[in-house]
Scaffold this motif. Structure first.
Motif, short mmCIF file in Angstrom:
data_model
loop_
_atom_site.label_atom_id
_atom_site.label_comp_id
_atom_site.label_asym_id
_atom_site.label_seq_id
_atom_site.Cartn_x
_atom_site.Cartn_y
_atom_site.Cartn_z
N ALA A 320 0.80 -1.22 0.00
CA ALA A 320 0.00 0.00 0.00
C ALA A 320 0.84 1.27 0.00
CB ALA A 320 -0.94 0.01 1.21
N LEU A 321 2.00 1.24 0.68
CA LEU A 321 2.77 2.46 0.85
C LEU A 321 3.94 2.61 -0.11
CD1 LEU A 321 2.95 2.83 4.74
CD2 LEU A 321 1.16 3.51 3.17
N SER A 322 4.38 1.53 -0.73
CA SER A 322 5.58 1.62 -1.57
C SER A 322 5.36 2.48 -2.80
CB SER A 322 6.04 0.22 -1.98
OG SER A 322 5.03 -0.47 -2.71
N VAL A 323 4.16 2.48 -3.36
CA VAL A 323 3.90 3.27 -4.57
C VAL A 323 3.85 4.77 -4.26
CG1 VAL A 323 2.28 3.76 -6.43
CG2 VAL A 323 2.81 1.39 -5.83
N PRO A 324 3.00 5.21 -3.31
CA PRO A 324 2.95 6.66 -3.06
C PRO A 324 4.23 7.24 -2.51
CG PRO A 324 1.63 5.47 -1.44
CD PRO A 324 1.99 4.49 -2.51
N PHE A 325 5.04 6.44 -1.84
CA PHE A 325 6.27 6.96 -1.26
C PHE A 325 7.52 6.57 -2.06
CE2 PHE A 325 3.38 7.15 2.40
CZ PHE A 325 3.51 8.51 2.68
N GLY A 326 7.33 5.96 -3.19
CA GLY A 326 8.43 5.73 -4.11
C GLY A 326 9.45 4.71 -3.67
N GLY A 327 9.03 3.72 -2.90
CA GLY A 327 9.96 2.68 -2.48
C GLY A 327 9.53 2.04 -1.19
N THR A 328 10.40 1.24 -0.60
CA THR A 328 10.09 0.53 0.63
C THR A 328 9.73 1.50 1.74
OG1 THR A 328 11.67 -1.20 0.00
CG2 THR A 328 10.95 -1.13 2.30
N PRO A 329 8.62 1.28 2.44
CA PRO A 329 8.22 2.19 3.51
C PRO A 329 9.23 2.22 4.65
CG PRO A 329 6.42 0.72 2.90
CD PRO A 329 7.65 0.20 2.23
N ASN A 330 9.23 3.31 5.38
CA ASN A 330 10.07 3.38 6.58
C ASN A 330 9.66 2.29 7.55
OD1 ASN A 330 10.60 4.50 9.51
ND2 ASN A 330 11.94 5.64 8.14
N ALA A 331 10.64 1.72 8.23
CA ALA A 331 10.36 0.60 9.14
C ALA A 331 9.34 0.95 10.21
CB ALA A 331 11.66 0.12 9.78
N PHE A 332 9.31 2.21 10.64
CA PHE A 332 8.37 2.60 11.68
C PHE A 332 6.91 2.53 11.21
CE2 PHE A 332 11.91 5.23 13.70
CZ PHE A 332 12.08 4.32 14.74
N ALA A 333 6.69 2.50 9.91
CA ALA A 333 5.33 2.41 9.40
C ALA A 333 4.65 1.12 9.86
CB ALA A 333 5.33 2.48 7.87
N TYR A 334 5.42 0.06 10.00
CA TYR A 334 4.87 -1.23 10.41
C TYR A 334 4.49 -1.20 11.89
CZ TYR A 334 6.97 -2.49 5.96
OH TYR A 334 7.30 -2.53 4.62
N ASN A 335 5.29 -0.49 12.69
CA ASN A 335 4.96 -0.32 14.11
C ASN A 335 3.69 0.51 14.25
OD1 ASN A 335 7.94 -0.53 13.58
ND2 ASN A 335 8.00 -0.82 15.79
N ALA A 336 3.58 1.57 13.45
CA ALA A 336 2.40 2.43 13.50
C ALA A 336 1.14 1.66 13.10
CB ALA A 336 2.59 3.64 12.58
N TYR A 337 1.27 0.82 12.10
CA TYR A 337 0.13 0.02 11.66
C TYR A 337 -0.38 -0.88 12.77
CZ TYR A 337 -2.53 -3.27 8.73
OH TYR A 337 -3.53 -4.06 8.18
N ASP A 338 0.52 -1.55 13.45
CA ASP A 338 0.10 -2.47 14.52
C ASP A 338 -0.44 -1.72 15.74
OD1 ASP A 338 0.64 -4.70 13.07
OD2 ASP A 338 2.32 -5.40 14.29
N ALA A 339 0.02 -0.49 15.96
CA ALA A 339 -0.49 0.29 17.10
C ALA A 339 -2.00 0.46 17.00
CB ALA A 339 0.20 1.65 17.15
#
Length: 419
Positions: A320-339
């Motif tokens: 979901a995030l790799s396209v709008p942000f032009g690459g692999t999402p920041n690692a913290f995005a996964y922590n935010a998702y689970d929060a």
């Protein structure tokens, strides 16, 4: 303003490209037979409190997007179960400023949003934690790691390991790389002081030597004076130990670009290796700036951060995030998702929207939840993520992309190639 537009555009892009999966009951999700029911038609308000502008916006826009994504996915999970209630998210911009963070937390509370996702930085968390505790709110931060905020029985939960662990990761990798002397260069705030102290303490425990280093005010935007002081200190150690035995540990946010631009004028600062805080891993501004990018490659810059999430829903976040942000999402995005999922499942488990009830059950939910973007969300006695594994992030000189070179284990102090 451009960063805000970029962030909003990214969220629109997510909505258009995302084909969300249907969520069946997964390990760690609430057991319907043991739950009280939330009344039909209930709307639970929450707020994202993240830096969409300012010195930490490179991370803020991505974790905000991950938070929005998680709310969308969690509501689809509720809809599939005919739960009869939904989570609604208000989005606020802290502008990377502690004072604004408090103002926005107060505004969210006045709107009935007592569940807060964020802030991203420890100084912002510290500034609003008293208000959160005093007003029956609950805060889940994806990115605050200062040991100063490792407090038991408060309303602050951090879905990330604290700096005591990151400090150990620095000590391990510096010793592993044969470094004998470290010179720290850091921003003076709750996060910078905490990580600087943890890193040099852990390095010293492994027979390393450290200089007191050079600090800077987070509000400054011109670094020539402090970088000149850094260069003079480093030159002395290079003369006595050799460049390959000396390293700089830098704790910074997006101002790292200006720091590297200033450092580029000093040859000695490119002769030694630079190790950076988790806040600098995957930083898009470094690779977009020619001087900073070239400096980082020449100085063998390595940022210490958790590897990407590898739980069952990690690929959903990546896609979901790799396209709008032009690459692999920041690692913290996964922590935010689970929060978001931890908060939502805790509401479902308790059948209550009272933050006190949510806070009481959240550690149990986190301990048993195995269906998220992270491999584990179990928390320690301070309400912070217990799992602590780090990677060394580098910039590929060929294509300019960030990649993980090695993995640092806190438990056995091993450093192994990333696979």
């Amino acid at each position: 303003m451009n960063q805000v537009i970029t962030a909003l555009a990214a969220l629109v892009a997510i909505a258009t490209i995302l084909t969300a999966p249907a969520y069946a009951q997964t390990s760690g999700d609430s057991d319907a037979d043991s739950m009280m029911m939330i009344p039909e038609g209930t709307i639970v308000y929450a707020g994202s409190l993240l830096p969409l502008t300012g010195v930490y916006s490179s991370v803020g826009v991505q974790v905000n997007a991950a938070t929005v994504l998680a709310v969308e996915h969690f509501n689809e999970y509720l809809s599939a179960k005919d739960a009869g209630w939904e989570l609604v998210l208000f989005q606020e911009n802290t502008a990377s400023n502690p004072v604004i963070a408090l103002e926005k937390a107060q505004a969210l509370h006045s709107r009935g949003a007592d569940i807060i996702f964020g802030p991203a930085g420890s100084s912002r968390v510290k500034h609003i934690s008293g208000y959160v505790n005093d007003n029956n709110m609950i805060l889940l931060s994806c990115c605050s790691t200062s040991t100063e905020m490792a407090i038991a029985d408060d309303r602050v939960f951090r879905v990330v390991a604290d700096d005591a662990n990151q400090g150990k990761a620095f000590g391990i990798i510096l010793a592993n790389d044969g470094i004998e002397v470290v010179v720290p260069y850091w921003r003076v705030d709750s996060y910078g002081d905490s990580l600087r102290n943890a890193a040099v303490s852990e390095f010293e425990a492994r027979n390393g030597t450290y200089d007191e280093g050079v600090s800077y005010n987070p509000d400054v935007r011109e670094f020539s004076v402090s970088i000149d002081a850094l260069a003079r200190i480093v030159q002395g150690y290079v003369d006595s130990h050799g460049a390959d035995k000396v390293a700089i540990v830098v704790v910074a946010y997006d101002e790292i670009v200006s720091i590297m631009q200033a450092a580029d004028s000093y040859p000695v600062l490119k002769e030694v290796r630079w190790y950076g805080s988790e806040t600098l891993a995957q930083n898009p501004f470094i690779v977009k700036d020619r001087i900073a990018n070239d400096f980082a490659i020449e100085a063998e810059f390595a940022a210490i951060q958790v590897p990407l999430g590898d739980g069952p829903r990690a690929q959903n976040v990546t896609d979901a995030l790799s396209v709008p942000f032009g690459g692999t999402p920041n690692a913290f995005a996964y922590n935010a998702y689970d929060a978001v999922w931890l908060a939502g499942l805790s509401i479902e488990r308790t059948g209550s929207t009272d933050p006190a009830d949510i806070a009481a059950t959240l550690p149990s939910v986190a301990a048993n939840y195995t269906g998220g973007a992270l491999s584990s969300t179990a928390l320690n006695e301070f309400g912070d993520l217990a799992a602590a594994i780090y990677g060394t992030w580098h910039i590929n000189a060929t294509d300019g992309n960030w990649y993980v070179d090695s993995v640092i284990s806190i438990d056995d102090e091993s450093v192994v190639p990333f696979e």
